[in-house]
Design a protein around this motif. Structure first.
Motif, short mmCIF file in Angstrom:
data_model
loop_
_atom_site.label_atom_id
_atom_site.label_comp_id
_atom_site.label_asym_id
_atom_site.label_seq_id
_atom_site.Cartn_x
_atom_site.Cartn_y
_atom_site.Cartn_z
N ALA A 98 39.40 34.30 42.10
CA ALA A 98 39.72 35.53 41.35
C ALA A 98 39.56 36.77 42.23
O ALA A 98 40.41 37.67 42.21
CB ALA A 98 38.83 35.63 40.12
N GLU A 99 38.49 36.82 43.03
CA GLU A 99 38.28 38.01 43.86
C GLU A 99 39.40 38.17 44.89
O GLU A 99 39.82 39.29 45.18
CB GLU A 99 36.92 37.95 44.57
N THR A 100 39.90 37.08 45.43
CA THR A 100 41.02 37.16 46.37
C THR A 100 42.27 37.67 45.66
O THR A 100 43.02 38.49 46.21
CB THR A 100 41.29 35.78 47.00
N MET A 101 42.51 37.22 44.43
CA MET A 101 43.63 37.71 43.65
C MET A 101 43.54 39.22 43.46
O MET A 101 44.51 39.95 43.66
CB MET A 101 43.68 37.03 42.27
N ILE A 102 42.36 39.68 43.08
CA ILE A 102 42.15 41.12 42.86
C ILE A 102 42.43 41.89 44.14
O ILE A 102 43.14 42.90 44.12
CB ILE A 102 40.71 41.38 42.36
N ARG A 103 41.88 41.44 45.26
CA ARG A 103 42.08 42.13 46.54
C ARG A 103 43.56 42.16 46.94
O ARG A 103 44.06 43.18 47.41
CB ARG A 103 41.24 41.50 47.64
N GLU A 104 44.25 41.04 46.76
CA GLU A 104 45.67 41.01 47.11
C GLU A 104 46.48 41.96 46.23
O GLU A 104 47.33 42.71 46.72
CB GLU A 104 46.22 39.59 46.99
N LEU A 105 46.22 41.93 44.93
CA LEU A 105 46.96 42.82 44.03
C LEU A 105 46.63 44.28 44.30
O LEU A 105 47.53 45.14 44.22
CB LEU A 105 46.68 42.46 42.57
N LEU A 106 45.40 44.58 44.63
CA LEU A 106 45.03 45.95 45.00
C LEU A 106 45.82 46.41 46.22
O LEU A 106 46.42 47.49 46.22
CB LEU A 106 43.52 46.04 45.27
N ASN A 107 45.85 45.59 47.26
CA ASN A 107 46.61 45.94 48.46
C ASN A 107 48.09 46.11 48.14
O ASN A 107 48.76 47.01 48.67
CB ASN A 107 46.42 44.87 49.55
N HIS A 142 50.80 53.05 39.29
CA HIS A 142 50.26 52.15 40.32
C HIS A 142 48.89 52.62 40.81
O HIS A 142 48.03 51.80 41.13
CB HIS A 142 51.24 52.01 41.48
N GLU A 143 48.68 53.94 40.86
CA GLU A 143 47.35 54.44 41.24
C GLU A 143 46.31 54.05 40.19
O GLU A 143 45.19 53.69 40.53
CB GLU A 143 47.38 55.95 41.45
N LYS A 144 46.68 54.10 38.91
CA LYS A 144 45.76 53.67 37.84
C LYS A 144 45.48 52.18 37.97
O LYS A 144 44.32 51.75 37.86
CB LYS A 144 46.37 53.99 36.47
N ASN A 145 46.51 51.38 38.20
CA ASN A 145 46.32 49.94 38.37
C ASN A 145 45.41 49.65 39.56
O ASN A 145 44.53 48.78 39.50
CB ASN A 145 47.65 49.22 38.55
N ALA A 146 45.63 50.36 40.66
CA ALA A 146 44.80 50.16 41.86
C ALA A 146 43.35 50.52 41.56
O ALA A 146 42.42 49.80 41.97
CB ALA A 146 45.34 51.00 43.02
N TRP A 147 43.13 51.60 40.86
CA TRP A 147 41.78 52.01 40.49
C TRP A 147 41.10 50.94 39.64
O TRP A 147 39.95 50.58 39.87
CB TRP A 147 41.84 53.36 39.75
N MET A 148 41.84 50.39 38.67
CA MET A 148 41.26 49.35 37.81
C MET A 148 40.90 48.11 38.61
O MET A 148 39.84 47.53 38.41
CB MET A 148 42.23 49.00 36.67
N LEU A 149 41.78 47.71 39.52
CA LEU A 149 41.50 46.54 40.35
C LEU A 149 40.33 46.82 41.29
O LEU A 149 39.44 45.98 41.44
CB LEU A 149 42.75 46.15 41.15
N ARG A 150 40.32 47.99 41.91
CA ARG A 150 39.25 48.37 42.83
C ARG A 150 37.90 48.36 42.11
O ARG A 150 36.88 47.98 42.70
CB ARG A 150 39.55 49.75 43.41
N SER A 151 37.90 48.79 40.85
CA SER A 151 36.65 48.87 40.07
C SER A 151 36.04 47.49 39.80
O SER A 151 34.86 47.40 39.47
CB SER A 151 36.92 49.58 38.74
N LEU A 152 36.84 46.44 39.90
CA LEU A 152 36.34 45.09 39.66
C LEU A 152 35.64 44.49 40.88
O LEU A 152 34.97 43.46 40.76
CB LEU A 152 37.51 44.16 39.27
N LEU A 153 35.81 45.12 42.03
CA LEU A 153 35.25 44.58 43.27
C LEU A 153 33.86 45.13 43.52
O LEU A 153 33.61 46.31 43.31
CB LEU A 153 36.18 44.92 44.45
N THR A 154 32.97 44.26 44.00
CA THR A 154 31.64 44.71 44.39
C THR A 154 31.73 45.18 45.84
O THR A 154 32.45 44.61 46.66
CB THR A 154 30.61 43.59 44.25
N GLU A 155 31.01 46.20 46.13
CA GLU A 155 31.04 46.77 47.49
C GLU A 155 30.25 45.94 48.44
O GLU A 155 29.29 45.34 48.17
CB GLU A 155 30.52 48.21 47.47
#
Length: 155
Positions: A98-107, A142-155
């Motif tokens: 799932a985390e890889t999916m999130i990172r790919e979609l964010l990019n 797309h900026e909103k989508n990116a923000w939502m995806l970015r928010s799911l990732l732990t730093e």
């Protein structure tokens, strides 16, 4: 003959940029839909729903983009091979984490933003307010989508 206050050369160049956006958007739609079907893990429900929301919006967006291409007098691209030749978005390669999916979609969301934003100088120079409005709406989403995806990732 099209006489909408934008010369043919500019219309063709803008349409080419919009076909790039169309290729990016459709490719992102396919990838997001695949991830929706195949996501697993503890975040399954939330990601399944988020991905569905994002691919559903993209399915509507490709129609708006293609219609703008047609309004400019050009042909809207409509094949997998044409999209694959234009886009830098990589197809789903069987990702299961799932985390890889999130990172790919964010990019990928950020790639769409950059490509859409790159059209502004030409669109503004041609006084093409309709395309500028479409680009503004697409970038904002797309900026909103990116923000939502970015928010799911732990730093």
């Amino acid at each position: 003959m099209i006489n909408i206050g934008i010369n043919q050369a500019n219309r063709e160049e803008i349409a080419a940029g919009l076909n790039q956006l169309l290729a990016d958007s459709y490719s992102l739609y396919l990838k997001t839909h695949s991830f929706h079907w195949n996501v697993t893990g503890p975040m399954f429900t939330s990601l399944h729903l988020l991905f569905e929301q994002q691919y559903t919006e993209l399915a509507l967006a490709v129609d708006l983009i293609a219609e703008r291409v047609r309004a400019l007098g050009a042909r809207a691209l409509g094949s997998y091979s044409a999209y694959a030749a234009l886009t830098e978005i990589k197809e789903d390669q069987g990702v299961t984490k799932a985390e890889t999916m999130i990172r790919e979609l964010l990019n990928d969301q950020e790639l769409v933003i950059r490509n859409a934003r790159a059209l502004y100088p030409l669109v503004n120079q041609a006084n093409d307010e309709a395309t500028a409005d479409l680009l503004t709406q697409r970038i904002q989403l797309h900026e909103k989508n990116a923000w939502m995806l970015r928010s799911l990732l732990t730093e």
